[in-house]
Design a protein around this motif. Sequence first.
Motif, short mmCIF file in Angstrom:
data_model
loop_
_atom_site.label_atom_id
_atom_site.label_comp_id
_atom_site.label_asym_id
_atom_site.label_seq_id
_atom_site.Cartn_x
_atom_site.Cartn_y
_atom_site.Cartn_z
N MET A 115 1.01 -1.17 0.09
CA MET A 115 -0.19 0.01 -0.01
C MET A 115 0.86 1.19 0.05
N HIS A 116 0.76 2.21 -0.84
CA HIS A 116 1.57 3.31 -1.08
C HIS A 116 1.49 4.26 0.08
N GLU A 117 2.54 5.12 0.41
CA GLU A 117 2.56 5.90 1.53
C GLU A 117 2.20 7.32 1.02
N LEU A 118 0.98 7.96 1.78
CA LEU A 118 0.67 9.41 1.43
C LEU A 118 1.78 10.36 1.76
N GLY A 119 1.42 11.35 0.90
CA GLY A 119 2.27 12.43 1.13
C GLY A 119 2.31 13.31 2.46
N ARG A 120 3.46 13.88 3.18
CA ARG A 120 3.44 14.24 4.29
C ARG A 120 3.46 15.92 4.16
N LEU A 121 2.78 16.49 5.14
CA LEU A 121 2.81 17.97 5.61
C LEU A 121 4.31 18.42 5.03
N GLU A 122 5.28 17.80 5.74
CA GLU A 122 6.67 18.03 5.66
C GLU A 122 7.14 18.24 3.97
N ASP A 123 6.52 17.49 3.30
CA ASP A 123 6.89 17.60 1.68
C ASP A 123 6.46 18.81 1.29
N LEU A 124 5.53 19.43 1.63
CA LEU A 124 5.22 20.78 0.95
C LEU A 124 5.95 21.71 1.35
N PRO A 125 6.09 22.82 0.39
CA PRO A 125 7.07 23.94 0.58
C PRO A 125 6.65 24.81 1.85
N GLN A 126 7.44 25.39 2.50
CA GLN A 126 6.85 26.34 3.61
C GLN A 126 5.87 27.25 3.27
N LEU A 148 -5.80 17.72 2.91
CA LEU A 148 -6.28 16.23 3.48
C LEU A 148 -5.34 15.25 3.66
N TRP A 149 -4.64 15.09 2.55
CA TRP A 149 -3.82 13.67 2.21
C TRP A 149 -2.84 13.64 3.46
N PRO A 150 -2.09 14.43 4.20
CA PRO A 150 -1.40 14.19 5.13
C PRO A 150 -2.12 13.60 6.39
N SER A 151 -3.44 13.97 6.45
CA SER A 151 -4.12 13.43 7.99
C SER A 151 -5.13 12.31 7.25
N LEU A 152 -5.18 11.78 6.21
CA LEU A 152 -6.16 11.00 5.60
C LEU A 152 -6.29 9.87 6.29
N ARG A 153 -5.02 8.95 6.75
CA ARG A 153 -5.38 7.93 7.51
C ARG A 153 -5.57 7.96 8.97
N ALA A 154 -5.49 9.30 9.34
CA ALA A 154 -5.70 9.53 10.81
C ALA A 154 -7.33 9.49 11.02
N VAL A 155 -7.76 10.03 9.86
CA VAL A 155 -9.55 10.36 10.05
C VAL A 155 -10.13 8.97 9.26
N LEU A 156 -9.45 8.34 8.32
CA LEU A 156 -10.03 7.11 7.71
C LEU A 156 -8.95 5.84 7.72
N PRO A 157 -8.57 5.45 8.78
CA PRO A 157 -7.82 4.28 8.86
C PRO A 157 -8.45 3.14 8.13
N HIS A 158 -7.56 2.41 7.92
CA HIS A 158 -8.12 0.90 7.27
C HIS A 158 -8.80 0.03 8.09
N ASN A 159 -9.90 -0.60 7.61
CA ASN A 159 -10.51 -1.63 8.45
C ASN A 159 -11.04 -1.43 9.76
N VAL A 160 -10.24 -0.86 10.74
CA VAL A 160 -10.77 -0.41 12.09
C VAL A 160 -10.61 0.78 12.38
N PRO A 161 -11.52 1.42 13.15
CA PRO A 161 -11.31 2.96 13.44
C PRO A 161 -10.46 3.08 14.56
N THR A 162 -9.80 4.34 14.47
CA THR A 162 -8.86 4.71 15.45
C THR A 162 -9.94 5.10 16.85
N ARG A 163 -9.42 4.37 17.76
CA ARG A 163 -10.27 4.31 19.03
C ARG A 163 -9.50 4.83 20.20
N ALA A 164 -9.92 6.14 20.92
CA ALA A 164 -9.52 6.77 22.06
C ALA A 164 -9.96 6.07 23.35
N THR A 165 -11.01 5.38 23.09
CA THR A 165 -11.60 4.65 24.52
C THR A 165 -10.51 3.71 24.97
#
Length: 345
Positions: free
Chosen positions: A1-12, A26-43
Amino acid sequence: MHELGRLEDLPQDYRDALTRKNLVPLWPSLRAVLPHNVPTRATQAIHWPYATLRPLLMQAGELTPMEKAERRVLVLANPGHGLENMKASPAMYLGMQLLLPGEWAPSHYHSPNAVRMVVEGQGAYTTVDGEKCPMQRGDLILTPTGLWHEHGHDGDQPVVWLDVLDLPIIYYTETSYAVEGVRQQVKPGRGDQVYASGGVVPSPVFERSDKAYPMLRYPWAQAKASLLALASDRADLQAVQVTYVNPETVKDAQNNLGFYALMLRPGQTLRLPARSPSQVFHLIEGAAEVQVVSKTFALAEADTCCTPGYESVTLKNLQADQPAFLFIADESPLHRKLGVYENRG
């Protein structure tokens, strides 16, 4: 699965331009809000033993008079959400509330839905929309959104109950508020008596009740009798469980949270499926063990624990000669309304 671009890759200078316009890539944070298969859970899976909580609650009664508290509560906060956020799960707030003899917790109504599961003591009552509801151990009492309610105590011993509210989700939507009032006038009528017989509802001159919440008190004696009858009638049932419902509509007793009572036969081990909602378990009678993920909690009477969603839970009755009885609260009604409810088996 390919790695998404990071915020640090963008010019300041590009990132600064986005910030000035209140824009976020969106793309640097996409996996944080839409992880694969199982949601991110703080509980987190967490256990609140009543034996350690109770002395602190009683001390609160000594330190803070009712007029300084309005509601004398210790919040059961899940550290995964940050204690300051006062959440047990994404949509559930839990609190242990103390009322001392002679006290009156003033009348108010609020937008969150609440229920009270009575933990110990006698002589207290909750008046909801003019209906006086006695509070006995194991009773479930509704204080739904928008209904006036207050608590009083005519007995001679402390009374404690577990509050369960959908406060986190109501607060998140910026719709949480309360309105203060004056002492209620008690009206005739007791919904718990009128609806005490399953399968029949009042219909004077063929008219059914139009109340949104016709039954406000669910006595533990009736719920326990139903569980025992179900266990006796259906020896083949693995899960002896009942749901608290509106007796007129047979829908969930309240809007966003579901409430259940479950009986474990003597020595029984029961595996509950992995479902999307977080769950709260409160032991009414007996001794039980709760296993979830890598944690195991031994529950004594009046203990409470919380488990995250998308994880199977194994319950075990620690007594070989007596049943165990648990109260369960979860977020199923809310998940169904949102269209995200899952049972992964």
